[in-house]
Design an enzyme around this catalytic site. Sequence first.
Site, PDB file in Angstrom:
ATOM      1  N   HIS A   1      45.506  37.092  44.445  1.00  0.00           N
ATOM      2  CA  HIS A   1      44.995  36.131  43.065  1.00  0.00           C
ATOM      3  C   HIS A   1      45.788  35.000  43.594  1.00  0.00           C
ATOM      4  O   HIS A   1      47.151  35.221  43.201  1.00  0.00           O
ATOM      5  CB  HIS A   1      45.216  37.018  41.928  1.00  0.00           C
ATOM      6  CG  HIS A   1      44.106  37.838  41.769  1.00  0.00           C
ATOM      7  ND1 HIS A   1      44.270  39.066  42.482  1.00  0.00           N
ATOM      8  CD2 HIS A   1      43.064  38.014  40.600  1.00  0.00           C
ATOM      9  CE1 HIS A   1      43.209  39.883  41.761  1.00  0.00           C
ATOM     10  NE2 HIS A   1      42.617  39.170  40.917  1.00  0.00           N
TER      11      HIS A   1
ATOM     12  N   ARG B   1      37.734  46.654  47.083  1.00  0.00           N
ATOM     13  CA  ARG B   1      37.065  46.387  45.831  1.00  0.00           C
ATOM     14  C   ARG B   1      35.926  45.373  45.951  1.00  0.00           C
ATOM     15  O   ARG B   1      36.055  44.320  46.679  1.00  0.00           O
ATOM     16  CB  ARG B   1      38.189  45.604  44.897  1.00  0.00           C
ATOM     17  CG  ARG B   1      37.484  45.231  43.289  1.00  0.00           C
ATOM     18  CD  ARG B   1      38.886  44.698  42.524  1.00  0.00           C
ATOM     19  NE  ARG B   1      38.883  43.399  42.905  1.00  0.00           N
ATOM     20  CZ  ARG B   1      39.009  42.548  41.920  1.00  0.00           C
ATOM     21  NH1 ARG B   1      38.551  42.447  40.568  1.00  0.00           N
ATOM     22  NH2 ARG B   1      39.388  41.106  42.191  1.00  0.00           N
TER      23      ARG B   1
ATOM     24  N   GLU C   1      35.851  45.289  32.500  1.00  0.00           N
ATOM     25  CA  GLU C   1      36.684  43.990  32.684  1.00  0.00           C
ATOM     26  C   GLU C   1      36.065  43.328  30.988  1.00  0.00           C
ATOM     27  O   GLU C   1      37.095  42.699  30.435  1.00  0.00           O
ATOM     28  CB  GLU C   1      36.112  43.153  33.832  1.00  0.00           C
ATOM     29  CG  GLU C   1      36.565  43.930  35.117  1.00  0.00           C
ATOM     30  CD  GLU C   1      36.293  42.899  36.061  1.00  0.00           C
ATOM     31  OE1 GLU C   1      37.040  41.998  36.511  1.00  0.00           O
ATOM     32  OE2 GLU C   1      35.204  43.239  36.544  1.00  0.00           O
TER      33      GLU C   1
ATOM     34  N   ASP D   1      39.985  39.077  32.527  1.00  0.00           N
ATOM     35  CA  ASP D   1      38.477  38.823  32.122  1.00  0.00           C
ATOM     36  C   ASP D   1      38.281  39.215  30.866  1.00  0.00           C
ATOM     37  O   ASP D   1      37.400  38.330  29.994  1.00  0.00           O
ATOM     38  CB  ASP D   1      37.368  39.402  32.942  1.00  0.00           C
ATOM     39  CG  ASP D   1      37.466  38.683  34.661  1.00  0.00           C
ATOM     40  OD1 ASP D   1      36.874  37.456  34.394  1.00  0.00           O
ATOM     41  OD2 ASP D   1      37.808  39.224  35.273  1.00  0.00           O
TER      42      ASP D   1
ATOM     43  N   ARG E   1      46.818  43.715  35.111  1.00  0.00           N
ATOM     44  CA  ARG E   1      47.349  42.575  34.554  1.00  0.00           C
ATOM     45  C   ARG E   1      47.881  41.518  35.335  1.00  0.00           C
ATOM     46  O   ARG E   1      48.024  41.640  36.499  1.00  0.00           O
ATOM     47  CB  ARG E   1      48.784  43.130  34.288  1.00  0.00           C
ATOM     48  CG  ARG E   1      48.865  44.114  32.997  1.00  0.00           C
ATOM     49  CD  ARG E   1      50.019  45.169  32.906  1.00  0.00           C
ATOM     50  NE  ARG E   1      51.320  44.188  32.879  1.00  0.00           N
ATOM     51  CZ  ARG E   1      51.994  43.635  31.751  1.00  0.00           C
ATOM     52  NH1 ARG E   1      51.153  43.854  30.497  1.00  0.00           N
ATOM     53  NH2 ARG E   1      52.938  43.223  31.579  1.00  0.00           N
TER      54      ARG E   1
ATOM     55  N   ARG F   1      36.594  31.975  37.250  1.00  0.00           N
ATOM     56  CA  ARG F   1      37.453  32.865  37.213  1.00  0.00           C
ATOM     57  C   ARG F   1      38.782  32.730  36.195  1.00  0.00           C
ATOM     58  O   ARG F   1      39.020  31.707  35.995  1.00  0.00           O
ATOM     59  CB  ARG F   1      38.065  33.252  38.599  1.00  0.00           C
ATOM     60  CG  ARG F   1      37.186  33.550  39.518  1.00  0.00           C
ATOM     61  CD  ARG F   1      37.690  33.934  40.982  1.00  0.00           C
ATOM     62  NE  ARG F   1      36.904  34.521  41.881  1.00  0.00           N
ATOM     63  CZ  ARG F   1      36.348  35.789  41.845  1.00  0.00           C
ATOM     64  NH1 ARG F   1      37.094  36.501  40.828  1.00  0.00           N
ATOM     65  NH2 ARG F   1      35.419  36.197  42.720  1.00  0.00           N
TER      66      ARG F   1
END
Length: 927
Positions: free
Chosen positions: A156, A424, A546, A586, A624, A759
């Site tokens: 990320h 994923r 989410e 999210d 997290r 996002r």
Amino acid sequence: MTDPTPLPDTDLASSDKDHLLREDIRLLGRLLGETLREQEGEEAFAVVERVRQHASRFNREQDPAAAAQMAAALDDLSLEATVPVVRAFTYFLQLANIAEDQHHVRRNRAHARAGSRPREGSLAHTLERLADAGVDAGALAECLAVARVSPVLTAHPTEVQRKSILALQRQIAARLASCDRTDLTPDEAAEIDAALKDAILTLWQTRMLRPVRLAVIDEVKNGISFYDDTFFAELPRLYCRLEDQLRAAFPGREWTLPPFFRVGAWIGGDRDGNPFVTAPVLTEAMRLQSAAAFDFYLAELHTLGAELPLSQRMVKVSPALAALVERSPDHSPHRADEPYRRALSGLYARVAATARCLDDHAALRPAVAAAEPYESGEALRADLAVLAASLAANGSERLAAGRLRRLIRAVEVFGFHLAPIDLRQNSDVHERTVAELLARAGRCADYLALSEDARIALLVEELATARPLQSRWIDYSEESAGELAIFFAAREIKQRYGDGALPNCIISKTDDASDLLEVALLLKEAGLMQPGDAPALAMNIIPLFETIDDLRAAPATMARILALPGYRALVASRGDEQEVMLGYSDSNKDGGFLTSGWELYKAEIELARVFARHGVRLRLFHGRGGSVGRGGGPSYQAILAQPAGAVSGQIRITEQGEVIASKYGNPEVGRRNLEILAAATLEAALLDNENRLENAEAFYPVMERLSELAFGAYRRLVYDTPGFTRYFRESTPVAEIAHLNIGSRPASRKPSERIEDLRAIPWVFSWAQCRLMLPGWYGFGSAVGEWLAENPDGLALLQRMYAAWPFFRTQLSNVDMILAKSDLAIAARYADLVTDAELRDSVFARIEAEWHATRNALRDISGGAEPLADNPLLARSIHHRFPYLDPLNHLQVDLLRRHRAGETDERVRRGIHLTINGVAAGLRNSG
């Protein structure tokens, strides 16, 4: 920066224990100032120093005149002069981070040397707590037998610093550390000083920004670098230390720990919204990981050979070791009487052959001769165990307790794949792929039109038959072909590297039971699910819940899927364990931090009950982020604040963005963070902190109402205020962040301006840059105010909740941290970028009122405690760094205004990106 000691003013009272930290900051600041003067000239140095003095005085005295003088000095800068100023303040913040990390290490070492009582978060402290609570060796052993602790590195994109910059920072940290641990001669001290100067000069002359966006493979390589820095050394040490501590705390029992602690990875397998993660990329990611593991094993085997020159004339060897020696291709007469060296040469040759066979990877040092490759990591571990047993049996047990013991553990933990990669993908993609397979096979013309019940019935039928749907003779859409290729690549990787290489398949945006069955069907198509009377899965299917609605529906969704006999049989084939992932980021963006935290808490309670009814062990995977606005915050407190029964000795947690470098870039800091995760998991599993609360459930209705009120306040601002999207995009650098080359993943899921499609990372990152951190606190003040209006005598109850309930206290502690990092005056300057004056004034007034309401509510509930009263380390950090952060924010606003007014000078855009880098460095957990 003054000459010779330019950095932060230290006339505020500080304890003696921070004296060395201040000295380090002065030293690094002096060297940076000297570099600035040498490289940019006296005028640039004078400007930076003038701004620093004004900013320091303002932060120390809150003198408006000082703020005005700082602003005037910055406003007078030309574009040419701006960039060196931005770089100087940014590099100081990075150097301050290094000094702080090194000081943490120094203080930990000081406690260890002084024989202090074990500190909270250490394994020694945990074992003391367990003993005090009456937990016996048997209960602890049972917990460890099924324990699973796994920090999972993701890609990320909130790490703004280049790998080259991080490497230089590690050099500087190592030089500072050497000053602490050595009684230096004048020449040695001068040598270290010169090395620090050289490193800072190199830092100054190194490009701070990436010219192009990172590719996925670049992210893979960056992730692997943390194994070289920390994990290869520190994870085996963690196991060895815990085994030794267990033997001391519970004598009379032989403690050999299972490999319960592993580091996982998403990098190279996370396709959700990232079109650049393909089957070839996944395969190459695993190859690079494997090659890194082999390089480590080969280096350790080579070093062991130098450490074990034992002569057979002096020691005996076991028959098993003699057999290893006999099979070794090492026939050198120089080592004829050195059985351990010859055995290690043979192991080295076999590992080198395995690296060539699996990865086409050549050993840096050639083997003595050709040898057969190993068939598995377990076979290598078994050979190493032969060496250890022979040493132990023949008077050399101490020699087996060091590097060899750690290498055995490393092979057990890392295998030939290094880290398990999770796959994923979004459930919508799986759904469309399954729909196309069914349609092209003539099985169901319009799967997407079916009801949920009909989908489940159809999928259950398909999972029961061995007949495939996919055909090599059919051309599928690009999306479906790509998804199928990933699953077929996964099968090949598992066959090549073992089942542990790719154990998990995660489904983003899970909202129905059919989402799990669709993945089971895709696994079946790739040969990773075997139908029949005893169906078996080769991978774990993990739903990710989410949004707020998905979290609320999660228990019912899992109850429905576990009630299906066919799926329940698949879970049985995975050891009656089912993992569930919960999304913090999210859900926070969707409903605000308080509601997100509460819905996560409730979901964990209900999921534990559902799983208990079905006789399935629940493992929770916590998605997290680094910042509180994405579910971050201190890991130790967060784990201990989980509801009773939600941990059960098993937990996985994502480690994202800049948090990875912050936690694991320094080996000793990394060791502490790994230990914290293990310690907190054992405490949460065995002490049941929540169950020890009296009348804990009496707090739940209060929390439910607070959550409802906070949710309303947050949604009214973010989603129901006309023009709020415009306000957000104009008052933050979100558009500019999207063009900062910090990751391979696009900033939005869809090409739209909607917040729903943005996002969570750029959402939180942007609010951090303008110093509002809105996602981490908004709605709490309104919620408390409205609840107290409904319950005039309720403050005492909220105070009891704060004192007695770990969950509530952790939530408020995180708010305290976020408010301390925020600054309304600076945020107001960003608000001035909004071109619609009426919108600007209206929205900012609401935000400002909520900020004050939240701060006041926090103060009242905590009993009037000073901000950061329970977090003195952060308070100290803020004192050191904010005088250097404020000028960067000021310059960023000015550059944004010029850029948006149409100024096309490349230095404006570059300056914006440099300030983003600097602010992120100053805040540390920024996204």
